[in-house]
Motif scaffolding. Structure first.
Motif, mmCIF file in Angstrom:
data_model
loop_
_atom_site.group_PDB
_atom_site.id
_atom_site.type_symbol
_atom_site.label_atom_id
_atom_site.label_comp_id
_atom_site.label_asym_id
_atom_site.label_seq_id
_atom_site.Cartn_x
_atom_site.Cartn_y
_atom_site.Cartn_z
ATOM 1 N N ASP A 98 56.570 -48.483 27.021
ATOM 2 C CA ASP A 98 57.718 -48.532 26.134
ATOM 3 C C ASP A 98 58.977 -48.407 26.989
ATOM 4 O OD1 ASP A 98 59.925 -47.347 24.457
ATOM 5 O OD2 ASP A 98 58.428 -47.608 22.882
ATOM 6 N N LEU A 111 51.598 -48.080 27.005
ATOM 7 C CA LEU A 111 51.189 -48.861 25.850
ATOM 8 C C LEU A 111 49.880 -49.593 26.083
ATOM 9 C CD1 LEU A 111 54.651 -50.448 24.899
ATOM 10 C CD2 LEU A 111 53.562 -48.419 23.910
ATOM 11 N N TRP A 112 49.747 -50.278 27.225
ATOM 12 C CA TRP A 112 48.548 -51.085 27.452
ATOM 13 C C TRP A 112 48.287 -51.278 28.945
ATOM 14 C CZ3 TRP A 112 49.675 -55.468 30.193
ATOM 15 C CH2 TRP A 112 50.955 -56.003 30.077
ATOM 16 N N ARG A 143 47.868 -52.777 22.727
ATOM 17 C CA ARG A 143 47.690 -51.334 22.819
ATOM 18 C C ARG A 143 46.333 -51.057 23.469
ATOM 19 N NH1 ARG A 143 52.203 -51.822 21.955
ATOM 20 N NH2 ARG A 143 53.582 -50.734 20.463
ATOM 21 N N GLU A 186 59.219 -53.879 26.139
ATOM 22 C CA GLU A 186 58.259 -53.281 27.067
ATOM 23 C C GLU A 186 58.755 -53.487 28.488
ATOM 24 O OE1 GLU A 186 54.167 -54.241 24.531
ATOM 25 O OE2 GLU A 186 54.580 -55.301 26.407
#
Length: 241
Positions: free
Chosen positions: A64, A71-72, A112, A51
């Motif tokens: 990513d 992603l989060w 996530r 990440e």
């Protein structure tokens, strides 16, 4: 990261950009990166994935590293631009920042969506507006840029192990602390340096001064072998045996 050069272009285009390191061709672009002044952080995950993390005003983002896909996100409670570069070890991200209030937090990578309620391991009301932290032997070391107070926090729990003023004459810290030879070097903007033991026990090993307050020392020093390279707005120094 692999064949990519990752660029925090928050100021120029509110984006995190990945360029092909051989050609300069843009490979991906993640938008929405605002009030972020630090270098991108690549965090290795189990299974070989990675990440890239960007700390912005109020929140930290994870993308990513290969594709730039979001992603989060994690809320920080820091309502100020983020200048210190986060650090990571064993899949845990440590971020500090803020001016008033200042905060620090540990975030477990690999989440996530919105992870504020699931992946935050601890939060503390201590931080710094400019210099980045050092992670060493299970402890997080950093200093307030405005108060010239040095902190040591337990990286696992966030417990503050010590909170000590470095020197009454140390005015402002922009340079990040540097770890070398079991020592932490803290540099004030006016040229005063305080050397601490890289230990959870607060111990001042030395104090040194350059330029008699005539210059400004804003840049983080670098080490090459047994030499320290240190820059002010007046000169570049190589200090060694």
């Amino acid at each position: 990261h692999k064949d990519l050069v990752l660029v925090n272009a928050s100021v120029e285009s509110s984006a995190l950009v990945a360029l092909d390191k051989k050609t300069g061709v843009e490979k991906w672009r993640a938008r929405g990166i605002t009030e972020s002044w630090h270098a991108p952080l690549v965090v290795a995950l189990p299974g070989g994935k990675s990440e890239v993390v960007a700390a912005c005003i109020k929140q930290v983002f994870g993308f990513d590293a290969d594709t730039g896909s979001p992603l989060w996100t994690c809320q920080t409670g820091i309502g100020w631009y983020m200048c210190p570069t986060p650090v990571a070890k064993d899949g845990i991200i440590y971020a500090i920042g803020g001016r008033n209030p200042q905060n620090g937090l540990a975030i477990r990578a690999g989440g996530r969506g919105e992870v504020s309620g699931s992946h935050v391991l601890w939060k503390i009301g201590k931080g710094s507006n400019v210099p980045s932290p050092v992670l060493h032997d299970g402890h997080l070391y950093f200093a307030s840029d405005s108060l010239a107070v040095a902190y040591c926090a337990n990286a696992k729990t966030g417990e503050i192990v010590y909170e000590e003023r470095l020197n009454q004459s140390l005015q402002g810290i922009y340079a990040s602390p540097i770890l070398a030879d079991g020592k932490l070097y803290y540099f004030g903007r006016t040229g005063l340096a305080v050397v601490l033991a890289a230990s959870p026990k607060f111990q001042v090993l030395g104090e040194n001064s350059l330029e008699n307050r005539r210059g400004y020392f804003n840049a983080t020093p670098a080490f090459a072998g047994n030499r320290m390279l240190l820059r002010s707005n007046r000169a570049l120094y190589a200090i060694g045996k």
